[in-house]
Design an enzyme around this catalytic site. Structure first.
Site, short mmCIF file in Angstrom:
data_model
loop_
_atom_site.label_atom_id
_atom_site.label_comp_id
_atom_site.label_asym_id
_atom_site.label_seq_id
_atom_site.Cartn_x
_atom_site.Cartn_y
_atom_site.Cartn_z
N SER A 43 1.04 -1.11 0.21
CA SER A 43 -0.11 0.01 0.22
C SER A 43 1.01 1.14 -0.26
O SER A 43 0.85 2.34 1.51
CB SER A 43 -0.75 -0.03 0.77
OG SER A 43 -2.28 -0.32 1.21
N HIS A 89 6.82 5.78 1.44
CA HIS A 89 7.93 4.61 0.72
C HIS A 89 8.47 5.55 -0.26
O HIS A 89 9.23 4.80 -0.44
CB HIS A 89 6.68 3.94 0.51
CG HIS A 89 6.28 2.63 1.31
ND1 HIS A 89 4.75 3.35 1.67
CD2 HIS A 89 6.66 2.50 2.27
CE1 HIS A 89 4.19 2.52 2.66
NE2 HIS A 89 5.07 1.74 3.06
N ARG A 134 -1.94 3.20 6.45
CA ARG A 134 -3.23 3.26 8.10
C ARG A 134 -4.30 4.66 7.83
O ARG A 134 -5.25 4.11 7.65
CB ARG A 134 -2.85 3.26 9.30
CG ARG A 134 -2.54 1.08 9.60
CD ARG A 134 -1.88 1.47 10.86
NE ARG A 134 -1.31 0.51 10.96
CZ ARG A 134 -1.66 -0.74 11.47
NH1 ARG A 134 -2.90 -0.80 11.61
NH2 ARG A 134 -1.06 -1.52 11.09
#
Ligand code: PAF
Length: 280
Positions: free
Chosen positions: A38, A43, A192
């Site tokens: 995700s 990232h 999240r």
């Protein structure tokens, strides 16, 4: 479907340990970005740093069951593999390691990570077994990949602190601390966040701004413990959240401190059923 999709992909996808060993066999200066997928801009900034600093970059996507202290949390963890592969491919990532549970946990080696008593603080206190699972998976991944550098985000400050201590003690790999990426409302990017409704995202942004201000105010506060205890109650009531901790800790030792210099103000809270962490 996956095979058709694979046809358009230049990046090498390594599905098991054999693939991994064959692909990395003769490569030195490997940069490694461990993830649970995700992927978001946080990232992406880690991967870009690795692409700049390494000969080859490998990203792993593995939602590690052993680090979830709550099975529902594991089940609900966001999964977006097709999108992730497309992002990584566009970025010219060299390798994606996509192991299955069996590839990671087939070896007879039992996890025997134990945290020191002094490390059982913050998230380790509230998520029993979580960091033992994180350190164990990092141990297995680093032992298989043998990276020169591992790129990890400062957003997960305690994770970074514990993984760095363990990995740099056991391997020659270096853990590189990378800055937290935030949205325009100051909310730290996290997979999240995908579990939050729009209204909850706005609230989480407001909380981030409040905690940034709190950190600034701490310089002039005499009794920091009492001050933070009161602010915790205030924020809980104001935003209808449930704060697990709001603590000032030394950045190098993670010990509780009353000195704002070299300290982090760390927070963990539940908004609805989603647990968020941050530090400033
Ligand atoms: O931060 C994460 O995504 C995970 O904890 C990690 C480091 C990939 C280990 O599973």
């Amino acid at each position: 479907m996956f095979y058709l999709f694979k046809y358009f992909i230049q990046m090498k996808i390594l599905l098991n340990n054999d693939d991994l060993n064959k692909a990395l066999n003769k490569i030195s200066n490997i940069g490694f970005v461990p993830t649970m997928g995700s992927l978001h801009k946080g990232h992406i900034s880690l991967i870009n740093k690795s692409l700049k600093e390494s000969n080859k970059t490998i990203v792993s996507i593995f939602i590690n069951p052993t680090q979830f202290n709550n099975p529902k949390d594991y089940k609900n963890y966001p999964r977006n593999l097709k999108r992730d592969i497309s992002i990584l491919n566009k970025m010219n990532t060299d390798f994606l390691y996509l192991p299955k549970k069996n590839d990671i946990y087939s070896s007879k080696r039992k996890p025997k990570i134990k945290l020191n008593k002094t490390d059982k603080i913050l998230c380790a206190k509230y998520r029993k077994g979580h960091f033992e699972g994180v350190i164990d998976i990092m141990d297995r991944l680093v032992s298989a990949i043998k990276p020169k550098k591992i790129f990890m985000g400062l957003k997960d400050f305690q994770q970074l602190y514990l993984v760095k201590k363990f990995i740099q003690n056991k391997y020659s790999s270096k853990v590189i601390e990378c800055k937290t990426i935030r949205d325009k409302n100051k909310l730290a990017l996290s997979s999240r966040n995908l579990l939050l409704k729009r209204t909850e995202l706005i609230i989480a942004g407001k909380i981030a701004k409040k905690v940034i201000l709190l950190k600034k105010k701490l310089k002039n506060v005499k009794n920091i413990d009492k001050f933070l205890e009161n602010k915790k109650k205030e924020l809980n009531n104001m935003f209808n959240i449930n704060i697990e901790y709001l603590e000032l800790r030394n950045s190098f030792s993670l010990k509780k401190t009353i000195k704002v210099k070299n300290a982090k103000l760390l927070i963990a809270y539940y908004i609805n059923k989603v647990r968020l962490i941050d530090n400033f």
